[in-house]
Design a protein around this motif. Structure first.
Motif, PDB file in Angstrom:
ATOM      1  N   GLY A   1       0.743  -1.117  -0.055  1.00  0.00           N
ATOM      2  CA  GLY A   1       0.042  -0.130  -0.110  1.00  0.00           C
ATOM      3  C   GLY A   1       0.773   1.170   0.115  1.00  0.00           C
ATOM      4  O   GLY A   1       0.210   2.261  -0.115  1.00  0.00           O
ATOM      5  N   VAL A   2       2.064   1.181  -0.224  1.00  0.00           N
ATOM      6  CA  VAL A   2       2.947   2.301   0.021  1.00  0.00           C
ATOM      7  C   VAL A   2       3.454   2.688  -1.553  1.00  0.00           C
ATOM      8  O   VAL A   2       4.177   2.059  -2.142  1.00  0.00           O
ATOM      9  N   HIS A   3       3.000   3.801  -2.064  1.00  0.00           N
ATOM     10  CA  HIS A   3       2.957   4.102  -3.562  1.00  0.00           C
ATOM     11  C   HIS A   3       4.090   5.189  -3.619  1.00  0.00           C
ATOM     12  O   HIS A   3       4.511   5.099  -4.960  1.00  0.00           O
ATOM     13  N   GLY A   4       4.584   5.541  -2.736  1.00  0.00           N
ATOM     14  CA  GLY A   4       5.552   6.775  -3.023  1.00  0.00           C
ATOM     15  C   GLY A   4       6.902   6.256  -2.813  1.00  0.00           C
ATOM     16  O   GLY A   4       6.933   5.012  -2.590  1.00  0.00           O
ATOM     17  N   GLU A   5       7.942   6.904  -2.687  1.00  0.00           N
ATOM     18  CA  GLU A   5       9.189   6.469  -2.226  1.00  0.00           C
ATOM     19  C   GLU A   5       9.397   6.226  -1.027  1.00  0.00           C
ATOM     20  O   GLU A   5       8.937   6.741  -0.044  1.00  0.00           O
ATOM     21  N   SER A   6      10.068   4.969  -0.711  1.00  0.00           N
ATOM     22  CA  SER A   6      10.235   4.202   0.622  1.00  0.00           C
ATOM     23  C   SER A   6      11.568   4.297   0.816  1.00  0.00           C
ATOM     24  O   SER A   6      11.918   4.098   2.284  1.00  0.00           O
ATOM     25  N   LEU A   7      12.560   4.106  -0.109  1.00  0.00           N
ATOM     26  CA  LEU A   7      13.857   3.897   0.310  1.00  0.00           C
ATOM     27  C   LEU A   7      14.475   4.753   1.242  1.00  0.00           C
ATOM     28  O   LEU A   7      15.342   4.635   2.093  1.00  0.00           O
ATOM     29  N   PRO A   8      14.176   6.162   1.070  1.00  0.00           N
ATOM     30  CA  PRO A   8      14.780   7.288   1.983  1.00  0.00           C
ATOM     31  C   PRO A   8      14.297   6.873   3.444  1.00  0.00           C
ATOM     32  O   PRO A   8      14.979   7.610   4.354  1.00  0.00           O
ATOM     33  N   GLU A   9      13.507   6.215   3.842  1.00  0.00           N
ATOM     34  CA  GLU A   9      13.193   5.785   5.043  1.00  0.00           C
ATOM     35  C   GLU A   9      13.761   4.521   5.526  1.00  0.00           C
ATOM     36  O   GLU A   9      13.808   4.145   6.848  1.00  0.00           O
ATOM     37  N   LEU A  10      13.831   3.506   4.547  1.00  0.00           N
ATOM     38  CA  LEU A  10      14.249   2.259   4.628  1.00  0.00           C
ATOM     39  C   LEU A  10      15.939   2.040   4.877  1.00  0.00           C
ATOM     40  O   LEU A  10      16.692   1.345   5.673  1.00  0.00           O
ATOM     41  N   LEU A  11      16.527   2.646   3.845  1.00  0.00           N
ATOM     42  CA  LEU A  11      17.994   2.543   3.784  1.00  0.00           C
ATOM     43  C   LEU A  11      18.733   2.966   4.987  1.00  0.00           C
ATOM     44  O   LEU A  11      19.723   2.289   5.490  1.00  0.00           O
ATOM     45  N   PRO A  12      18.406   4.085   5.712  1.00  0.00           N
ATOM     46  CA  PRO A  12      19.112   4.677   6.529  1.00  0.00           C
ATOM     47  C   PRO A  12      19.101   3.536   7.771  1.00  0.00           C
ATOM     48  O   PRO A  12      19.833   3.680   8.634  1.00  0.00           O
ATOM     49  N   ARG A  13      17.960   2.803   7.962  1.00  0.00           N
ATOM     50  CA  ARG A  13      17.742   1.783   8.964  1.00  0.00           C
ATOM     51  C   ARG A  13      18.734   0.918   8.766  1.00  0.00           C
ATOM     52  O   ARG A  13      19.291   0.283   9.737  1.00  0.00           O
ATOM     53  N   SER A  14      18.784   0.440   7.544  1.00  0.00           N
ATOM     54  CA  SER A  14      19.868  -0.718   7.254  1.00  0.00           C
ATOM     55  C   SER A  14      21.139  -0.259   7.459  1.00  0.00           C
ATOM     56  O   SER A  14      22.126  -1.100   8.083  1.00  0.00           O
ATOM     57  N   ARG A  15      21.460   1.012   7.118  1.00  0.00           N
ATOM     58  CA  ARG A  15      22.908   1.391   7.337  1.00  0.00           C
ATOM     59  C   ARG A  15      23.099   1.585   8.819  1.00  0.00           C
ATOM     60  O   ARG A  15      24.237   0.858   9.224  1.00  0.00           O
ATOM     61  N   ASP A  16      22.206   1.776   9.742  1.00  0.00           N
ATOM     62  CA  ASP A  16      22.729   1.823  11.088  1.00  0.00           C
ATOM     63  C   ASP A  16      22.530   0.385  11.627  1.00  0.00           C
ATOM     64  O   ASP A  16      23.318   0.138  12.637  1.00  0.00           O
ATOM     65  N   ALA A  17      21.787  -0.523  11.079  1.00  0.00           N
ATOM     66  CA  ALA A  17      22.094  -1.823  11.605  1.00  0.00           C
ATOM     67  C   ALA A  17      23.209  -2.461  11.272  1.00  0.00           C
ATOM     68  O   ALA A  17      23.616  -3.495  11.869  1.00  0.00           O
ATOM     69  N   MET A  18      23.863  -2.185  10.068  1.00  0.00           N
ATOM     70  CA  MET A  18      24.981  -2.758   9.585  1.00  0.00           C
ATOM     71  C   MET A  18      26.323  -2.004   9.850  1.00  0.00           C
ATOM     72  O   MET A  18      27.311  -2.599   9.622  1.00  0.00           O
ATOM     73  N   LYS A  19      26.350  -1.054  10.277  1.00  0.00           N
ATOM     74  CA  LYS A  19      27.595  -0.335  10.516  1.00  0.00           C
ATOM     75  C   LYS A  19      28.521  -0.662  11.418  1.00  0.00           C
ATOM     76  O   LYS A  19      29.666  -0.678  11.400  1.00  0.00           O
ATOM     77  N   ALA A  20      27.941  -1.414  12.293  1.00  0.00           N
ATOM     78  CA  ALA A  20      28.970  -1.984  13.513  1.00  0.00           C
ATOM     79  C   ALA A  20      29.761  -3.171  12.648  1.00  0.00           C
ATOM     80  O   ALA A  20      30.981  -3.194  13.235  1.00  0.00           O
TER      81      ALA A  20
END
Length: 891
Positions: A323-342
């Motif tokens: 149901g999300v038709h607009g851009e979503s990566l700007p919300e999701l990619l930073p979460r992945s960055r923060d989870a993987m940076k360690a």
């Protein structure tokens, strides 16, 4: 226990036990038969198979891996993920079964306070190969495991080989029992959902012979037995973190949770299976895409770039289904960055580049979804009356040319009562993949896929490259390969591959084309056509014998074409200068994404998400040429990879580097890159650099092309001659030419507008006679006309709407066609009365556009289409009439 902590404990445990800690290789494999590193042992294959001598006897790593063969199963099971990490420990002729089993048991069961993982020994099971009594006894002795928790399995489960003659041996796998709530009792052979495999120990102890599948003879034991083990990081993490699967661990779950928030759904809620699968797809694919971009992969329509594009588009598509038709990566990619940076700090330091590429791909795909929906509708309309089945070729074209996902094609076609030939589609996809892999292999081996002959020559030692110091040298012919097989002689006219003991010829790599030249000896001469490295450490010369006979063992003179080498050096050094200028003027995010250079020409690809303006392009060209003018010293130095990185040396994303690397400096820190290519001694020797073009070659990747040296001088001279000629024609000084050309163009535009207005008036003047000649088709007035060549589509639309207005309250359909810029265009319009009778301008124009070899669409009252076949305009107008007749008859 956090995933980064598991990683730290693993490396520390094995480092304390004499293992060299080897950093993860890039996800991009340097094996031409593989797109990515798909297992932890892949970077160590040359050592495990004995092709190369390992620099250590014990090693350990946490290797980044990507597998996409089961991409459609991602999210549906706990076993499938695209990006994963494999913890490995390796022994090259050092310890064997006893050591591997002891280390595995210690690490798993030692309490966390003692540096281990603290697994309950009573919940661990193992499997061994059917007749591997030695491994079974070692598990009893080392771990105290009872017989019932040591299960024996056949070759399909517990025997390893490379798929070709070479090392082979039994495996032993470790499983963790999650408890009766997860399935049947009875160990791994009863239920592999309850009993989760977490570690595989491979004992390479035999030499296997020729055969297919698992049907091959064992020729004997290896002189040096090796150990290759792999512990699945994500599986161990979800068990230690007390969650249900790999999608819920600390490095993945944050993306899943944010996706659920954006979609307004609850993960794991009632009746939410489909949503849960989509959320897991998003979480997995966003992380995988980020890691691939981090290692230098950029979206494209082939190879690795295609895999990345597919991952990103599947994630975006899953969000759309949520149901999300607009851009979503700007919300999701930073979460992945923060989870993987360690675990991988580079995803944070390089996030500006990573996110720029990912976000641009999402924006492009959202546009594709919008346009692809129209294209799909046209294809579906074509087959509705012809069996109601979309062919595999049609689906493949939508997927390959327009980027339209197959799952979306299937879903939308189904909504309109049409099926898709998935089997044919998959076959076409497989053919494309096979071609890509074959091309990659052929590039390195001249079209030969069997590299046995090259490996035999490599076993005799590396080819020593002396081309940095010399362009001519005496050498000895180690061997000749013809059509993939060793040959005793090469005769005049033969094209063969020859291997020398040492060579001054540079083999194509790092974007630099191979040297040309000649190899001659006692009574023979051969022209060097190409130089490649089909396997590590071996330089192969593709030659054409022009005179005499070439035989192995003979002494030869290898001579590089010094003019070509000078040109290649100029172009390669120019590539470094342009790279430095780009980073200086556009910022540190403008990093290399690929390059190619040969004598007189350079091509440089770089990460940047905007068009480079004309003024910026001129500044880049000037900065590079100023570096040429400053006569900067060019030097090369060998150092450790860590020291090179500490010095600020730039590395090419996706390249595999050894522990010792070559760093090329031009003017000190201004340009410092890891590079094995050949270069000039001073920047002034590069000569002029003339930028030819700057363009986009993919999402977030730009390309600069330039002439270098004498080719640049010739290019500039040709441009000067052209400007002089135009100046004479226009009778103005060169400096005034832009203004004169601008004035001419403005006058042309005004003239074209006047002609267009005149045409419109002429067309409208004849509108009355067109209405009088309207055909009656079952009570509907049909007006059709072909205007021939027209200036723009506006003429057609204006006439169509005027004719419709003249029809008043009558049931009427108008079809106006013409040709603009060589392409046929057709506009249809319907009156209100016609629409009440079920007539649809959009449906009629799609039918007619198919006749024109194209497509179209629009609303029920006004629609537009076109194609490529201008000669088919009369047939297209007749198709509208036929469609009108069929529609009114049906009504």
């Amino acid at each position: 226990m956090q995933t980064a902590e598991i990683r730290r404990r693993w490396l520390q445990f094995f480092s304390e036990r004499g293992h060299t800690v080897v950093p993860s290789a890039s996800l991009v494999s340097d094996d031409p038969s593989l797109l990515f590193n798909i297992a932890g042992m892949v970077p160590f294959i040359p050592y495990l198979t004995g092709r190369e001598t390992p620099p250590y006897t014990r090693a350990t790593s946490v290797q980044k891996c990507v597998r996409t063969l089961d991409i459609d199963e991602v999210g549906k099971t706990t076993r499938h993920g695209t990006f994963f990490q494999m913890n490995g420990n390796f022994s090259f002729g050092d310890y064997f079964k006893a050591g591997a089993i002891e280390y595995a048991w210690q690490f798993l069961t030692t309490p966390t306070s003692g540096g281990g993982l603290g697994f309950d020994p009573d919940r661990l099971w193992v499997t061994v190969y059917l007749d591997d009594d030695e491994a079974a006894e070692l598990w009893k002795k080392t771990a105290g495991l009872p017989d019932e928790r040591i299960q024996r399995r056949g070759m399909d489960d517990n025997y390893w080989d490379t798929g070709q003659p070479g090392p082979a041996g039994p495996c032993s796998e470790i499983y963790y029992d999650r408890g009766p709530e997860y399935g049947l009792e009875g160990g791994p052979i009863a239920d592999e959902d309850r009993y989760i495999e977490i570690w595989n120990l491979v004992f390479m102890q035999y030499q296997r012979g020729e055969g297919r599948g698992k049907d091959y003879p064992i020729l004997g034991e290896l002189a040096n037995k090796n150990i290759d083990t792999g512990m699945g990081m994500e599986r161990v993490a979800f068990l230690l973190q007390g969650v249900e699967n790999m999608y819920e661990i600390d490095e993945v779950r944050p993306v899943l949770d944010r996706a659920a928030e954006l979609a307004g759904v609850e993960y794991g809620g009632r009746e939410s299976h489909d949503d849960d699968v989509r959320l897991r797809v998003v979480a997995d694919h966003v992380r995988s895409a980020m890691m691939l971009i981090s290692d230098g992969v950029t979206p494209s329509n082939e190879g690795r770039g295609y895999v990345l594009r597919r991952l990103l588009r599947r994630a975006i598509r899953a969000m759309r289904l949520l149901g999300v038709h607009g851009e979503s990566l700007p919300e999701l990619l930073p979460r992945s960055r923060d989870a993987m940076k360690a675990s991988y700090p580079e995803v944070e330091t390089d996030f500006e580049r990573i996110s720029r590429i990912a976000y641009a791909e999402e924006r492009a795909f959202l546009r594709t979804l919008a346009s692809g929906t129209t294209l799909l509708s046209q294809e579906v309309d074509k087959v509705k009356g012809a069996g109601g089945r979309l062919s595999g070729r049609q689906a493949f074209t939508l997927h390959d040319t327009y980027g339209f996902p197959i799952d979306l094609t299937i879903e939308m076609a189904s909504e309109q009562g049409v099926t898709v030939d998935e089997e044919s589609f998959r076959a076409l996809m497989a053919e494309q993949r096979d071609r890509a892999q074959a091309d990659a292999r052929a590039k390195k081996t001249g079209g030969v896929t069997d590299t046995t002959a090259y490996r035999e020559l490599r076993d005799a030692g590396e080819t020593r490259f002396i081309g940095y110091e010399k362009l001519q040298s005496d050498s000895r012919v180690r061997g000749i390969v013809k059509n993939g097989h060793s040959a005793p002689v090469a005769l005049p006219g033969d094209q063969v591959d020859i291997v020398l003991e040492e060579t001054p010829f540079y083999a194509e790599s790092g974007g630099q084309r191979a040297d040309t030249g000649s190899i001659s000896g006692d009574g023979f001469t051969a022209k060097v056509l190409d130089v490649q490295r089909p396997i590590g450490g071996l330089i192969v010369h593709r030659v054409e014998v022009t005179d005499g006979e070439l035989q192995p063992g003979g002494t030869v003179l290898a001579s590089v074409d010094d003019d070509y080498r000078l040109g290649a050096c100029q172009a390669h050094s120019a590539t470094h200068l342009v790279h430095a200028a780009l980073r200086e003027l556009l910022g540190p995010g403008a990093v290399q994404a690929g390059s190619f250079n040969e004598a007189g020409y350079m091509r440089f690809d770089f990460s940047y998400n905007a068009q480079v303006s004309q003024s910026a392009r001129a500044e880049i060209e000037e900065a590079a040429n100023m570096a040429v003018r400053r006569d900067l010293a060019v030097s090369a130095e060998y150092m450790s990879l860590d020291a090179a990185r500490a010095s600020g040396a730039m590395a090419l994303f996706g390249e595999k580097y050894g522990e010792t690397v070559r760093v090329v400096d031009i003017g000190g820190p201004w340009s410092r890159e890891l590079c094995a290519g050949t270069h000039v001694a001073h920047s002034s020797q590069v000569g002029p650099i003339s930028v030819l073009s700057e363009s986009s070659i993919g999402s977030g990747v730009r390309r600069i092309e330039a002439s270098v040296g004498m080719e640049a001088f010739r290019h500039l001279a040709a441009e000067r001659a052209l400007v002089s000629s135009l100046s004479d024609i226009l009778k103005v000084p060169a400096a005034d030419m832009p203004g004169r050309v601008h004035n001419i163009l403005e006058r042309l535009k005004k003239a074209e507008r006047s002609i267009d207005e005149m045409r419109k008036k002429q067309a409208l003047a004849g509108a009355g006679s067109l209405i009088e000649s309207a055909r009656d088709i079952d009570g509907t007035a049909f007006v059709a006309t072909d205007l021939g060549d027209v200036g723009s589509v506006d003429e057609l639309r204006s006439l169509a709407t005027d004719l419709r207005a003249r029809l008043g309250e009558r049931s009427g359909v108008v079809a106006v066609a013409g040709v603009t810029k060589g392409r046929p265009v057709l506009v249809t319009a319907t009156t209100a009365s016609a629409r009440e009778r079920g007539l649809d301008a959009g449906a009629l124009v799609r039918t007619a556009s198919g006749v024109l070899g194209g497509g179209g669409g629009g609303k029920k009252d006004l629609a537009q289409g076109g194609g490529t076949d201008a000669s088919a305009v009369p047939a297209a107008l007749q198709a509208v009439a036929d469609g009108l007749s069929a529609n009114t008859a049906g009504a």
